[in-house]
Design a protein around this motif. Sequence first.
Motif, PDB file in Angstrom:
ATOM      1  N   VAL A 108       0.842  -1.193   0.000  1.00  0.00           N
ATOM      2  CA  VAL A 108       0.000   0.000   0.000  1.00  0.00           C
ATOM      3  C   VAL A 108       0.875   1.240   0.000  1.00  0.00           C
ATOM      4  N   LYS A 109       0.272   2.395  -0.272  1.00  0.00           N
ATOM      5  CA  LYS A 109       1.004   3.649  -0.124  1.00  0.00           C
ATOM      6  C   LYS A 109       1.309   3.871   1.364  1.00  0.00           C
ATOM      7  N   THR A 110       2.397   4.579   1.633  1.00  0.00           N
ATOM      8  CA  THR A 110       2.845   4.714   3.017  1.00  0.00           C
ATOM      9  C   THR A 110       1.795   5.358   3.904  1.00  0.00           C
ATOM     10  N   GLN A 111       1.021   6.295   3.371  1.00  0.00           N
ATOM     11  CA  GLN A 111       0.012   6.948   4.199  1.00  0.00           C
ATOM     12  C   GLN A 111      -1.098   5.990   4.608  1.00  0.00           C
ATOM     13  N   ASP A 112      -1.195   4.836   3.952  1.00  0.00           N
ATOM     14  CA  ASP A 112      -2.206   3.832   4.303  1.00  0.00           C
ATOM     15  C   ASP A 112      -1.622   2.682   5.110  1.00  0.00           C
ATOM     16  N   SER A 113      -0.328   2.752   5.430  1.00  0.00           N
ATOM     17  CA  SER A 113       0.331   1.636   6.092  1.00  0.00           C
ATOM     18  C   SER A 113      -0.215   1.366   7.487  1.00  0.00           C
ATOM     19  N   ALA A 114      -0.365   2.403   8.291  1.00  0.00           N
ATOM     20  CA  ALA A 114      -0.757   2.196   9.683  1.00  0.00           C
ATOM     21  C   ALA A 114      -2.087   1.460   9.779  1.00  0.00           C
ATOM     22  N   ALA A 115      -3.064   1.867   8.978  1.00  0.00           N
ATOM     23  CA  ALA A 115      -4.369   1.216   9.029  1.00  0.00           C
ATOM     24  C   ALA A 115      -4.275  -0.246   8.598  1.00  0.00           C
ATOM     25  N   ALA A 116      -3.500  -0.505   7.536  1.00  0.00           N
ATOM     26  CA  ALA A 116      -3.349  -1.883   7.067  1.00  0.00           C
ATOM     27  C   ALA A 116      -2.604  -2.726   8.097  1.00  0.00           C
ATOM     28  N   LEU A 117      -1.540  -2.183   8.677  1.00  0.00           N
ATOM     29  CA  LEU A 117      -0.767  -2.916   9.678  1.00  0.00           C
ATOM     30  C   LEU A 117      -1.604  -3.216  10.912  1.00  0.00           C
ATOM     31  N   ASP A 118      -2.405  -2.247  11.343  1.00  0.00           N
ATOM     32  CA  ASP A 118      -3.278  -2.468  12.496  1.00  0.00           C
ATOM     33  C   ASP A 118      -4.271  -3.591  12.221  1.00  0.00           C
ATOM     34  N   ALA A 119      -4.836  -3.594  11.005  1.00  0.00           N
ATOM     35  CA  ALA A 119      -5.854  -4.581  10.677  1.00  0.00           C
ATOM     36  C   ALA A 119      -5.290  -5.998  10.591  1.00  0.00           C
ATOM     37  N   TRP A 120      -4.085  -6.131  10.009  1.00  0.00           N
ATOM     38  CA  TRP A 120      -3.531  -7.463   9.772  1.00  0.00           C
ATOM     39  C   TRP A 120      -2.743  -8.007  10.946  1.00  0.00           C
ATOM     40  N   SER A 121      -2.071  -7.160  11.705  1.00  0.00           N
ATOM     41  CA  SER A 121      -1.164  -7.652  12.740  1.00  0.00           C
ATOM     42  C   SER A 121      -1.880  -8.403  13.847  1.00  0.00           C
ATOM     43  N   VAL A 122      -3.136  -8.092  14.099  1.00  0.00           N
ATOM     44  CA  VAL A 122      -3.860  -8.714  15.213  1.00  0.00           C
ATOM     45  C   VAL A 122      -4.627  -9.965  14.811  1.00  0.00           C
ATOM     46  N   ARG A 123      -4.596 -10.322  13.514  1.00  0.00           N
ATOM     47  CA  ARG A 123      -5.330 -11.503  13.074  1.00  0.00           C
ATOM     48  C   ARG A 123      -4.703 -12.770  13.654  1.00  0.00           C
ATOM     49  N   PRO A 124      -5.543 -13.740  14.024  1.00  0.00           N
ATOM     50  CA  PRO A 124      -4.999 -14.979  14.588  1.00  0.00           C
ATOM     51  C   PRO A 124      -4.356 -15.850  13.522  1.00  0.00           C
ATOM     52  N   VAL A 125      -3.392 -16.646  13.946  1.00  0.00           N
ATOM     53  CA  VAL A 125      -2.729 -17.613  13.077  1.00  0.00           C
ATOM     54  C   VAL A 125      -3.053 -19.006  13.584  1.00  0.00           C
ATOM     55  N   ALA A 126      -3.321 -19.928  12.679  1.00  0.00           N
ATOM     56  CA  ALA A 126      -3.622 -21.299  13.072  1.00  0.00           C
ATOM     57  C   ALA A 126      -2.501 -21.864  13.934  1.00  0.00           C
ATOM     58  N   GLY A 127      -2.857 -22.461  15.055  1.00  0.00           N
ATOM     59  CA  GLY A 127      -1.866 -23.002  15.968  1.00  0.00           C
ATOM     60  C   GLY A 127      -1.529 -22.074  17.116  1.00  0.00           C
ATOM     61  N   GLY A 128      -2.070 -20.839  17.080  1.00  0.00           N
ATOM     62  CA  GLY A 128      -1.858 -19.912  18.176  1.00  0.00           C
ATOM     63  C   GLY A 128      -1.038 -18.698  17.787  1.00  0.00           C
ATOM     64  N   GLY A 129      -1.237 -17.615  18.517  1.00  0.00           N
ATOM     65  CA  GLY A 129      -0.513 -16.382  18.258  1.00  0.00           C
ATOM     66  C   GLY A 129      -1.189 -15.526  17.198  1.00  0.00           C
ATOM     67  N   THR A 130      -0.612 -14.362  16.965  1.00  0.00           N
ATOM     68  CA  THR A 130      -1.153 -13.425  15.986  1.00  0.00           C
ATOM     69  C   THR A 130      -0.209 -13.284  14.801  1.00  0.00           C
ATOM     70  N   VAL A 131      -0.714 -12.639  13.763  1.00  0.00           N
ATOM     71  CA  VAL A 131       0.101 -12.393  12.575  1.00  0.00           C
ATOM     72  C   VAL A 131       1.349 -11.595  12.934  1.00  0.00           C
ATOM     73  N   GLY A 132       1.181 -10.544  13.726  1.00  0.00           N
ATOM     74  CA  GLY A 132       2.321  -9.720  14.101  1.00  0.00           C
ATOM     75  C   GLY A 132       3.371 -10.479  14.885  1.00  0.00           C
ATOM     76  N   GLU A 133       2.948 -11.462  15.664  1.00  0.00           N
ATOM     77  CA  GLU A 133       3.880 -12.240  16.464  1.00  0.00           C
ATOM     78  C   GLU A 133       4.592 -13.325  15.659  1.00  0.00           C
ATOM     79  N   ARG A 134       3.898 -13.893  14.667  1.00  0.00           N
ATOM     80  CA  ARG A 134       4.405 -15.129  14.066  1.00  0.00           C
ATOM     81  C   ARG A 134       4.801 -15.035  12.595  1.00  0.00           C
ATOM     82  N   LEU A 135       4.205 -14.118  11.840  1.00  0.00           N
ATOM     83  CA  LEU A 135       4.438 -14.133  10.399  1.00  0.00           C
ATOM     84  C   LEU A 135       5.397 -13.025   9.971  1.00  0.00           C
ATOM     85  N   PRO A 136       6.222 -13.276   8.959  1.00  0.00           N
ATOM     86  CA  PRO A 136       7.092 -12.235   8.412  1.00  0.00           C
ATOM     87  C   PRO A 136       6.316 -11.283   7.515  1.00  0.00           C
ATOM     88  N   LEU A 137       6.766 -10.037   7.488  1.00  0.00           N
ATOM     89  CA  LEU A 137       6.158  -9.006   6.650  1.00  0.00           C
ATOM     90  C   LEU A 137       7.235  -8.391   5.774  1.00  0.00           C
TER      91      LEU A 137
END
Length: 278
Positions: A108-137
Amino acid sequence: MPWPRTLCWDADGPSRGRISDLWGRGTGVGMRYVVIGAGAVGGAVGGGGWPRPATRSCSWRAVRSTRHCGTGGLRLGTPEGARTHRLPVVDRPEALDLTADDVLVLAVKTQDSAAALDAWSVRPVAGGGTVGERLPLICAQNGVESERLALRRFCRVYGMCVWLPATFVRPGEVSAAGIDPVGREEQAAVRAGRIRFEPFDGSPRGGGSSWQSLSRGTGTIEADFLNGEIVLLGRLHGIPTPVNEVLRRTANAFARERREAGSMTVADLIALVDAEGP
């Protein structure tokens, strides 16, 4: 704001295990790349197959818009011709079940990054934990600020160098120009004649990312994170940066007022810089 257009695809072939081992993540069985923001860069990366696509899914808005035109899917134009990829729809982060073998690519454009990061980082990942904790970006964006924004929300963040003259044509359609590869030993002799923009299908490229934002009348532009980065560094170190301050302020005004790209002359812009002073 509307959710950014999203593509995702599965990677197959030898690269998947190697990359999984390198990052120390997932099962190594297969990787899926989730591209957040299927505009010019995201659409070209996804449609062009990096590293090699097996299945993909595209955004709700892009696919819905092209369906209204009777075509459907993501259309990618390159010097070799145009291809249309028929894609399933992902309309929001909650619509995608994420696993430890997923990799997120932020486009996304940088001005839209914070909203996108907020939305995706808290999503759960199968097996436990969140996207922000477990997945690479991977940040496939302009400037350098998004990596810092992402590191506040993601444990593993990777900057990506994008050398891609891509254009957002309309929702569901992007074009990407290209150049012939040149061997290292040949570069010094032939670079000047080999690296150039070549129009294809009669559609010359108008300009880069910020020019496209103005031409599309999006109402926003990345100037705060491009010219604004220089302004920030100048203020932190007590060094005036009048040229970049004028460019930042003027670009934001153009975007906010939806003024046409190129409607200010170079002489008028120089006058604004001169008036700014040291």
